[in-house]
Design a protein around this motif. Structure first.
Motif, short mmCIF file in Angstrom:
data_model
loop_
_atom_site.label_atom_id
_atom_site.label_comp_id
_atom_site.label_asym_id
_atom_site.label_seq_id
_atom_site.Cartn_x
_atom_site.Cartn_y
_atom_site.Cartn_z
N ILE A 5 0.87 -1.18 0.00
CA ILE A 5 0.00 0.00 0.00
C ILE A 5 0.91 1.22 0.00
O ILE A 5 1.65 1.46 0.96
CB ILE A 5 -0.93 0.03 1.23
CG1 ILE A 5 -1.93 -1.13 1.18
CG2 ILE A 5 -1.69 1.35 1.28
CD1 ILE A 5 -2.91 -1.14 2.33
N LYS A 6 0.86 1.99 -1.07
CA LYS A 6 1.71 3.18 -1.16
C LYS A 6 1.17 4.30 -0.28
O LYS A 6 1.92 5.04 0.34
CB LYS A 6 1.81 3.65 -2.61
CG LYS A 6 2.57 2.69 -3.51
CD LYS A 6 2.69 3.26 -4.92
CE LYS A 6 3.47 2.31 -5.81
NZ LYS A 6 3.58 2.83 -7.20
N GLU A 7 -0.16 4.43 -0.26
CA GLU A 7 -0.74 5.51 0.52
C GLU A 7 -2.20 5.19 0.81
O GLU A 7 -2.94 4.78 -0.08
CB GLU A 7 -0.64 6.83 -0.25
CG GLU A 7 -1.11 8.04 0.52
CD GLU A 7 -0.79 9.34 -0.21
OE1 GLU A 7 0.35 9.81 -0.09
OE2 GLU A 7 -1.67 9.84 -0.91
N ILE A 8 -2.60 5.33 2.05
CA ILE A 8 -4.00 5.14 2.42
C ILE A 8 -4.62 6.50 2.67
O ILE A 8 -4.16 7.26 3.51
CB ILE A 8 -4.15 4.28 3.69
CG1 ILE A 8 -3.46 2.93 3.53
CG2 ILE A 8 -5.62 4.07 4.01
CD1 ILE A 8 -3.55 2.06 4.77
N ARG A 9 -5.65 6.82 1.91
CA ARG A 9 -6.42 8.04 2.13
C ARG A 9 -7.86 7.61 2.41
O ARG A 9 -8.59 7.28 1.49
CB ARG A 9 -6.40 8.95 0.90
CG ARG A 9 -5.04 9.52 0.55
CD ARG A 9 -5.12 10.24 -0.78
NE ARG A 9 -3.85 10.85 -1.16
CZ ARG A 9 -3.55 12.12 -0.96
NH1 ARG A 9 -4.43 12.92 -0.38
NH2 ARG A 9 -2.39 12.61 -1.34
N SER A 10 -8.25 7.61 3.65
CA SER A 10 -9.58 7.12 3.95
C SER A 10 -9.97 7.51 5.37
O SER A 10 -9.24 8.21 6.06
CB SER A 10 -9.64 5.59 3.80
OG SER A 10 -10.97 5.14 3.83
N ARG A 11 -11.14 7.04 5.78
CA ARG A 11 -11.61 7.28 7.14
C ARG A 11 -10.93 6.33 8.10
O ARG A 11 -10.38 5.30 7.71
CB ARG A 11 -13.13 7.11 7.20
CG ARG A 11 -13.88 8.15 6.37
CD ARG A 11 -15.38 7.92 6.43
NE ARG A 11 -16.09 8.94 5.70
CZ ARG A 11 -16.44 10.12 6.20
NH1 ARG A 11 -16.15 10.41 7.46
NH2 ARG A 11 -17.09 11.00 5.48
#
Length: 290
Positions: free
Chosen positions: A15-21
């Protein structure tokens, strides 16, 4: 959704980047760690970017590879599918000894919550955000439980100390009516770190239909009694708390369901639906202990 077969050993889940809640982040992290451990592979988590960086810091490499295996080295970066177990097969998500849950629990910054939580406090989490009630394009699966669900739990349990955890928007119409009915109900501080620790401190918890509730309820070590809405639909059902996937021991889990509420995929936050949330009768709700 396409099935992703995993028959080999030594994958690299990245996972390069997690953008989430917050709840979705914890769900992704749990799934990628379970996949890596149960296929003797490696999980690489580069970055989590959102408002919660200060107290969830899961960046790094987690290597479960066995040097004696013939490791395939295949890189899998389907970050959207890490939110659900379905594409890979549920047999790869057995958490032996609840090791991954314990790992996630240790990633959360523990602080004394800004709100008092006692043994007899009923903590209620209600999702009230713009994305469910005010957004132009609303996810049709995002309906929330009716007012009668909370009423019945409060009245049947005789709870007097009630602490509501919700976001600052409070768009959910149930919130307004609960506050009118229970004048002494407290509203938890809007600080996210404090809200997380309120959830982890609760002994009695009413969950929202939300991964924030599901994940923190499962990660809590203090729960004695928990209520949750149950859908007969795989996408939500897999996140529900069970005795097998919760860190709390000796926990009483109560599911609530009804065949007469909103059909799956029909939610549009219309005026009629919001009225139905308030008027829905409690005598058709089915409460079942797991």
């Amino acid at each position: 959704m396409r099935i992703i077969p995993l028959y080999e050993k030594g994958y690299i889940f990245k996972i390069k980047e997690i953008r989430s809640r917050y709840g979705n982040i914890l769900t992704c992290l749990e799934n990628i760690l379970l996949l890596a451990r149960n296929t003797e592979s490696m999980a690489v988590i580069k970055k989590v970017k959102n408002n919660y960086d200060s107290f969830v810091c899961p960046t790094g490499t987690f290597d479960f590879r066995n040097p004696n295996n013939k490791n395939c080295g295949r890189v899998i970066t389907h970050k959207q599918t890490f939110l659900t177990k379905y594409p890979y097969g549920k047999h790869l998500f057995v958490d032996y000894g609840k090791e991954c849950l314990l790992f996630l629990h240790d990633l959360i910054k523990k602080e004394y919550p800004l709100d008092r939580v006692d043994d007899d406090t009923l903590v209620i989490n209600i999702r009230g955000g713009r994305d469910i009630f005010r957004k132009k394009h609303i996810n049709p699966e995002y309906f929330q439980p009716p007012l009668s669900y909370y009423q019945k739990i409060i009245e049947d349990g005789g709870y007097e100390d009630i602490l509501l955890v919700t976001d600052s928007t409070k768009y959910n119409p149930v919130i307004y009516h609960l506050r009118k009915m229970y004048r002494d109900m407290r509203i938890a501080n809007s600080d996210t770190t404090s809200q997380v620790n309120v959830m982890l401190s609760a002994r009695n918890l009413v969950m929202a239909r939300s991964t924030f509730s599901y994940m923190l309820g499962r990660l809590s070590m203090n729960l004695k009694k928990v209520w949750t809405w149950k859908d007969y639909y795989w996408k939500w059902d897999e996140w529900l708390p069970t005795h097998e996937n919760c860190l709390s021991s000796d926990i009483k889990i109560i599911y609530c369901s009804t065949p007469f509420y909103f059909p799956m995929g029909s939610w549009d936050a219309s005026k009629e639906q919001r009225k139905s949330m308030i008027s829905y009768p409690g005598n058709v709700l089915n409460f079942m202990e797991q």
